[in-house]
Write an enzyme that holds these catalytic residues in place. Structure first.
Site, mmCIF file in Angstrom:
data_model
loop_
_atom_site.group_PDB
_atom_site.id
_atom_site.type_symbol
_atom_site.label_atom_id
_atom_site.label_comp_id
_atom_site.label_asym_id
_atom_site.label_seq_id
_atom_site.Cartn_x
_atom_site.Cartn_y
_atom_site.Cartn_z
ATOM 1 N N SER A 258 0.816 -1.241 -0.055
ATOM 2 C CA SER A 258 0.093 -0.030 -0.148
ATOM 3 C C SER A 258 0.809 1.187 -0.014
ATOM 4 O O SER A 258 1.901 1.053 0.573
ATOM 5 C CB SER A 258 -0.808 0.047 1.180
ATOM 6 O OG SER A 258 -1.589 1.318 1.409
ATOM 7 N N TYR B 229 -1.475 -0.250 10.344
ATOM 8 C CA TYR B 229 -1.474 -0.844 9.083
ATOM 9 C C TYR B 229 -0.435 -0.379 8.092
ATOM 10 O O TYR B 229 0.012 -1.216 7.326
ATOM 11 C CB TYR B 229 -2.837 -0.408 8.438
ATOM 12 C CG TYR B 229 -3.042 -0.649 7.005
ATOM 13 C CD1 TYR B 229 -3.205 -1.965 6.678
ATOM 14 C CD2 TYR B 229 -3.103 0.434 6.121
ATOM 15 C CE1 TYR B 229 -3.686 -2.275 5.082
ATOM 16 C CE2 TYR B 229 -3.165 -0.001 4.615
ATOM 17 C CZ TYR B 229 -3.572 -1.362 4.398
ATOM 18 O OH TYR B 229 -3.828 -1.669 2.943
ATOM 19 N N LYS C 5 2.747 -2.511 6.290
ATOM 20 C CA LYS C 5 2.901 -2.463 4.728
ATOM 21 C C LYS C 5 4.251 -2.015 4.513
ATOM 22 O O LYS C 5 4.817 -2.639 3.589
ATOM 23 C CB LYS C 5 1.721 -1.765 4.049
ATOM 24 C CG LYS C 5 0.459 -1.970 4.103
ATOM 25 C CD LYS C 5 0.147 -3.596 3.447
ATOM 26 C CE LYS C 5 -1.187 -3.958 3.457
ATOM 27 N NZ LYS C 5 -1.434 -5.310 2.494
HETATM 28 N N1 NAP Z 1 -8.775 -0.819 -0.509
HETATM 29 C C1 NAP Z 1 -7.801 -0.211 -0.562
HETATM 30 O O1 NAP Z 1 -7.917 1.099 -0.751
HETATM 31 C C2 NAP Z 1 -6.598 -0.651 -0.610
HETATM 32 C C3 NAP Z 1 -5.390 0.320 -0.738
HETATM 33 C C4 NAP Z 1 -4.115 -0.170 -0.603
HETATM 34 C C5 NAP Z 1 -3.860 -1.491 -0.630
HETATM 35 N N2 NAP Z 1 -4.872 -2.296 -0.358
HETATM 36 C C6 NAP Z 1 -4.444 -3.691 -0.266
HETATM 37 O O2 NAP Z 1 -5.103 -4.609 -1.075
HETATM 38 C C7 NAP Z 1 -5.519 -5.861 -0.475
HETATM 39 C C8 NAP Z 1 -7.016 -6.523 -0.805
HETATM 40 O O3 NAP Z 1 -7.552 -5.383 -0.200
HETATM 41 P P1 NAP Z 1 -9.236 -5.195 -0.584
HETATM 42 O O4 NAP Z 1 -9.505 -3.669 -0.687
HETATM 43 O O5 NAP Z 1 -9.521 -5.918 -2.008
HETATM 44 O O6 NAP Z 1 -9.760 -5.697 0.740
HETATM 45 P P2 NAP Z 1 -11.509 -6.467 0.781
HETATM 46 O O7 NAP Z 1 -12.163 -6.115 -0.226
HETATM 47 O O8 NAP Z 1 -11.674 -6.069 2.304
HETATM 48 O O9 NAP Z 1 -10.806 -8.131 0.788
HETATM 49 C C9 NAP Z 1 -9.987 -8.509 1.545
HETATM 50 C C10 NAP Z 1 -10.233 -9.993 1.110
HETATM 51 O O10 NAP Z 1 -8.875 -10.560 2.146
HETATM 52 C C11 NAP Z 1 -9.619 -11.796 2.650
HETATM 53 N N3 NAP Z 1 -9.285 -11.938 4.010
HETATM 54 C C12 NAP Z 1 -9.210 -11.066 5.129
HETATM 55 N N4 NAP Z 1 -8.522 -11.310 6.145
HETATM 56 C C13 NAP Z 1 -7.995 -12.740 5.956
HETATM 57 C C14 NAP Z 1 -7.317 -13.590 6.542
HETATM 58 N N5 NAP Z 1 -6.820 -13.448 7.775
HETATM 59 N N6 NAP Z 1 -6.818 -14.755 5.986
HETATM 60 C C15 NAP Z 1 -7.407 -14.844 4.528
HETATM 61 N N7 NAP Z 1 -7.958 -14.001 3.913
HETATM 62 C C16 NAP Z 1 -8.332 -12.865 4.528
HETATM 63 C C17 NAP Z 1 -11.244 -11.508 2.767
HETATM 64 O O11 NAP Z 1 -11.956 -12.669 2.636
HETATM 65 P P3 NAP Z 1 -12.490 -13.383 4.107
HETATM 66 O O12 NAP Z 1 -12.999 -12.278 4.837
HETATM 67 O O13 NAP Z 1 -13.373 -14.450 3.820
HETATM 68 O O14 NAP Z 1 -11.295 -14.095 4.730
HETATM 69 C C18 NAP Z 1 -11.127 -10.830 1.283
HETATM 70 O O15 NAP Z 1 -11.139 -11.724 0.191
HETATM 71 C C19 NAP Z 1 -4.926 -5.721 0.817
HETATM 72 O O16 NAP Z 1 -3.627 -6.279 1.223
HETATM 73 C C20 NAP Z 1 -4.968 -4.222 1.085
HETATM 74 O O17 NAP Z 1 -4.050 -3.922 2.444
HETATM 75 C C21 NAP Z 1 -6.238 -2.043 -0.262
#
Ligand code: NAP
Length: 250
Positions: free
Chosen positions: A144, A157, A161
């Site tokens: 991130s 967080y 990262k």
């Molecule tokens: N959205 C943003 O603005 C943003 C920005 C920068 C980076 N990111 C990064 O992008 C990645 C994906 O984020 P996203 O926005 O797509 O999040 P999201 O929509 O909340 O999806 C998170 C996913 O991770 C799974 N998960 C959560 N905890 C877990 C665990 N302990 N073990 C295995 N699976 C787990 C969830 O499914 P379950 O709940 O079924 O486990 C879900 O499939 C993350 O690394 C996040 O830090 C996101």
């Protein structure tokens, strides 16, 4: 990119929604063989069905990446059922707290580090062992921009990262020349994860104020960077952090 990922065995964590789901569908369109992981089985099976409809072979292996035994089992089951592992995408992450860093307690710290850092570490260790034995592989960690610059409200967080980015660079050196290890650092992406930021008008305005492209990304806009780093098109790229943030950190 066509054919460069065809038939590759790709493990994606956090694949049931958001960025992980789009990654699964992106790799499916490239002809990869998918092993999809997240905690809850039903939403994961729904993505398996979508990937299968797109012509890919895909299986679901429910996994909590913060539990080392389950993380190791994910890689073992991949090798057992698919014969190899070519690409690992560490995408699953958690962020249970918003607000000043010193207000959070150590339970939050431990939870965030278990899932965001220790999980990818255990998975990298298990996957790279197999990749080295088979003669090659690629790892892409989803970091991130909060790991590159301190972001108000996202302290622990962001620190997790930053650790993931350092893990990426360290392993890129240690696992070369056989395994390439890179990271993608998204800015704000419209998913469940960013809901607390995007649904509050004032927080949203502040979060987007310094984004030249003036909007959050949609999950599909993160996919190209990951496909590139996972593919042979990036065969001379390792230890890199590819920022996909609409210009926020420029
Ligand atoms: N959205 C943003 O603005 C943003 C920005 C920068 C980076 N990111 C990064 O992008 C990645 C994906 O984020 P996203 O926005 O797509 O999040 P999201 O929509 O909340 O999806 C998170 C996913 O991770 C799974 N998960 C959560 N905890 C877990 C665990 N302990 N073990 C295995 N699976 C787990 C969830 O499914 P379950 O709940 O079924 O486990 C879900 O499939 C993350 O690394 C996040 O830090 C996101």
């Amino acid at each position: 990119m066509e054919a460069r990922l065809r038939g590759k065995v790709v493990v994606i964590t956090g694949a049931s929604r958001g960025i992980g789901r789009e990654l699964a569908l992106g790799f499916a369109r490239e002809g990869a063989q998918l092993v999809l992981a997240s905690r809850k089985q039903a939403p994961l099976e729904a993505v398996v069905a979508e990937a299968t409809a797109a012509g890919a072979q895909a299986i679901a292996v429910p996994t909590h990446v913060g539990r080392p035994d389950e993380a190791r089992r994910l890689i073992a089951e991949t090798v057992q059922r698919c014969g190899r592992i070519d690409v690992l995408v560490n995408n699953a992450a958690t962020n249970p707290v918003f607000g000043p860093t010193v207000v959070a307690d150590e339970t939050a710290w431990d939870k965030i580090f278990e899932v965001n850092v220790r999980g990818p570490f255990v998975l990298c260790r298990a996957a790279s062992e197999r990749m080295i034995a088979q003669g090659g592989g690629a790892i892409v960690n989803i970091a991130s921009v909060a790991g590159l610059r301190p972001m108000p409200g996202l302290g622990i967080y962001g620190i997790s990262k930053a650790a993931l980015i350092h893990l990426t660079r360290t392993l890129a050196r240690e696992l070369a020349p056989t395994v390439r290890v890179n990271a993608v650092a998204p800015g704000l992406v419209d998913t469940d994860f960013s809901k607390p930021i995007l649904t509050d008008p004032e927080i949203r305005r502040m979060a987007l104020a310094d984004v030249p492209l003036a909007r959050p990304a949609v999950p599909a806009e993160i996919v190209g960077a990951v496909l590139f780093l996972a593919s042979d098109a990036a065969r001379y790229v390792t230890g890199e952090v590819l920022v996909v943030d609409g210009g926020k950190t420029v």
